[in-house]
Design an enzyme around this catalytic site. Structure first.
Site, mmCIF file in Angstrom:
data_model
loop_
_atom_site.group_PDB
_atom_site.id
_atom_site.type_symbol
_atom_site.label_atom_id
_atom_site.label_comp_id
_atom_site.label_asym_id
_atom_site.label_seq_id
_atom_site.Cartn_x
_atom_site.Cartn_y
_atom_site.Cartn_z
ATOM 1 C CB CYS A 1 -0.903 0.009 1.230
ATOM 2 S SG CYS A 1 -2.000 1.457 1.289
ATOM 3 C CG HIS B 1 -5.305 -2.131 -2.243
ATOM 4 N ND1 HIS B 1 -4.393 -2.812 -1.480
ATOM 5 C CD2 HIS B 1 -5.049 -0.815 -2.024
ATOM 6 C CE1 HIS B 1 -3.614 -1.956 -0.831
ATOM 7 N NE2 HIS B 1 -4.005 -0.722 -1.159
ATOM 8 C CD GLU B 2 -6.075 1.678 -5.031
ATOM 9 O OE1 GLU B 2 -6.297 2.748 -4.412
ATOM 10 O OE2 GLU B 2 -5.018 1.030 -4.893
ATOM 11 C CG HIS C 1 -7.106 2.946 -0.106
ATOM 12 N ND1 HIS C 1 -6.547 3.309 1.096
ATOM 13 C CD2 HIS C 1 -6.144 2.260 -0.769
ATOM 14 C CE1 HIS C 1 -5.293 2.876 1.164
ATOM 15 N NE2 HIS C 1 -5.023 2.228 0.040
#
Length: 501
Positions: free
Chosen positions: A419, A461-462, A465
């Protein structure tokens, strides 16, 4: 044209017929010609009189062979002229009065301390009315990768009219202006086609060169310059002029109506002229609403030595990411859900955020090799909006607005992830092998896209976020990240078996 029809009815009939022939909805046609679906709906219902630029754009995209242009000319009671807009361009900008930019030529000169921007536009008036004013914007951002720092900087050191030293003219005649907005880092004003000696309106069918220039010190001008296509434009050219001793390096990205940000399609040319490094780039018939962003760095700049030393030293991976503008773990913005966009009203804001994301990705790529692909969420560059970009290992760019995962496959695997916001470690994270993501296009259309394997991992993953989730919380209990020095997968892709396994 049938004698039973009025000219406006004939145009509407042709538009509907050719849209039906090509199997396009109003929304699909709007996307092609750069107008809103509402505009086309009003044209087809007779509530909105079409513009010349719309008629030509629709004729080209519908491959109507001039039928729409002829219907439009019948509507206006005129014959075509050599100044009709380039095919594929259109404008629904009310203040523009159907202005066409035959050529926009912009230059930026830097003397090592001060930037001077000069913009020249060859304007053609394609409307039935004279044009007596023109709206311009001057916007600066000292730290484009760090919005909070930029905002704080301009609160203390606002951009002033005195330092800008604005000059403007039309065909050599000096112009006056009236301020529309006056903010710390943003000025918007109407250039008035008049001065104490007379008035100089641009009449229908006429062309004129509009020129304006302004000055901004490098304490307020960041290392980027952006041109936005807000009017139908035939040609756009940009020239950057820097001292050669600073060893400048320049690159550029394009953001279109679909928000797909890509490197320039043509190369930026560099020449050396009398101790200056000059970078020149141009494009023909740029799409309406496209944004062309040039960025640079001065490799020999004294005030960048500390940053360059950081890049080239034994600095930690996280310190390097912090240096290129990536928000690091501990900042509250990383642990809260990002604010969603309302489309199409906030389309302009969304395009600006995408430009910042692409810029951040380019900077990060200069200090690390991303063999597995990469992604950046808006919260990671300090912007509280629900937008992210993902770049695949082969360079494909995906833009996501307001994304949320609506379905996950039962099959999972566990692989190491990194990350940018705590890049000193790598963590082994279980993820589904396929996900379905609901997201919104910049025109407000909602869609669902399926991602698999490595792309599913990158996208999830994004999306995490943007919902305030870091990968640490997804690791199995008892499993902890390892130092990047112990990780052996840098620069290589994730490993998967053959499809179906």
């Amino acid at each position: 044209m049938s004698t039973q029809q009025q000219p406006d009815e004939a145009f509407i009939a042709e538009l509907k017929r050719w849209r039906d022939v090509r199997g396009l909805s109003q929304t699909a046609l709007a996307r092609l010609v750069g107008y809103t679906p509402s505009y086309i709906s009003k044209v087809e219902s007779g509530q909105q009189r079409p513009s010349s630029s719309f008629a030509h754009s629709a004729d080209r995209e519908l491959r109507a062979g001039g039928a729409l242009v002829r219907a439009y000319n019948d509507l206006e009671g005129r014959t075509p002229t050599a100044h009709q807009p380039a095919a594929g361009n259109g404008s629904s900008d009310a203040h523009a009065a159907n202005l066409i930019v035959e050529h926009e030529d912009t230059s930026l000169h830097y003397d090592g301390r001060v930037y001077r921007a000069t913009q020249r536009r060859r304007l053609y008036n394609d409307s039935p009315d004279p044009v007596a004013r023109y709206l311009i914007r001057i916007s600066v951002d000292r730290f484009p990768g760090n919005p909070e720092r930029s905002n704080a900087h301009f609160r203390e050191h606002p951009l002033t009219w005195e330092e800008i030293q604005l000059q403007a003219s039309v065909d050599g005649e000096p112009l006056t202006w009236r301020v529309q907005h006056d903010r710390d880092a943003f000025k918007e004003l109407w250039l008035l086609f008049e001065n104490d000696q007379g008035r100089y309106p641009l009449y229908p069918g006429e062309s004129a060169w509009l020129e304006y220039s302004y000055t901004v010190g490098d304490d307020k001008w960041g290392t980027w310059f952006q041109r936005a296509v807000r009017l139908p434009t035939h040609k756009l050219s940009v020239r950057l002029d820097f001292p050669a001793e600073l060893k400048p390096q320049v690159w550029g990205t394009e953001t279109t109506m679909t928000a797909a940000a890509l490197p320039f399609r043509t190369a930026i040319r560099q020449t050396q002229e009398n101790g200056r490094s000059v970078f020149a780039w141009s494009t023909e018939d740029p799409p309406l609403h496209a944004r062309f962003r040039l960025e640079w760095k001065f490799r020999a700049r004294p005030d960048q030595e500390e940053n360059l030393e950081l890049m080239e030293s034994e600095a930690t991976a996280s310190e390097r990411m912090r240096a290129v503008g990536i928000v690091q773990e501990g900042d509250p913005i990383l642990t809260k859900a990002a604010r969603t966009f309302s489309f199409p009203d906030e389309a302009e804001d969304a395009r600006r955020v995408v430009a910042e994301l692409v810029s951040a990705a380019e900077r990060a790529s200069q200090v690390h090799v991303f063999g597995k692909g990469m992604g950046v969420a808006a919260t990671q560059i300090g912007i509280d909006r629900a937008a992210a970009i993902v770049r695949s290992p082969d360079g494909q760019l995906i833009t996501l607005f307001n994304p949320r995962i609506v379905e996950e496959s039962p099959e999972t695997d566990e692989q190491y992830e990194g990350c940018l916001s705590f890049f000193d470690v790598r963590g082994k994270v279980p993820r589904p092998l396929a996900i379905s993501v609901e997201h919104t296009d910049i025109d407000g259309q909602e869609r669902i896209t399926i991602f698999e394997r490595g792309m599913a991992r990158l996208v999830m993953h994004e999306v995490d976020h943007l919902h305030g989730v870091l990968y640490r919380s997804r690791m199995r209990e008892g499993v902890h990240p390892i130092p990047v020095a112990e990780y052996r997968g840098t620069g290589s892709g994730w490993q998967y078996g053959p499809p179906g396994e």
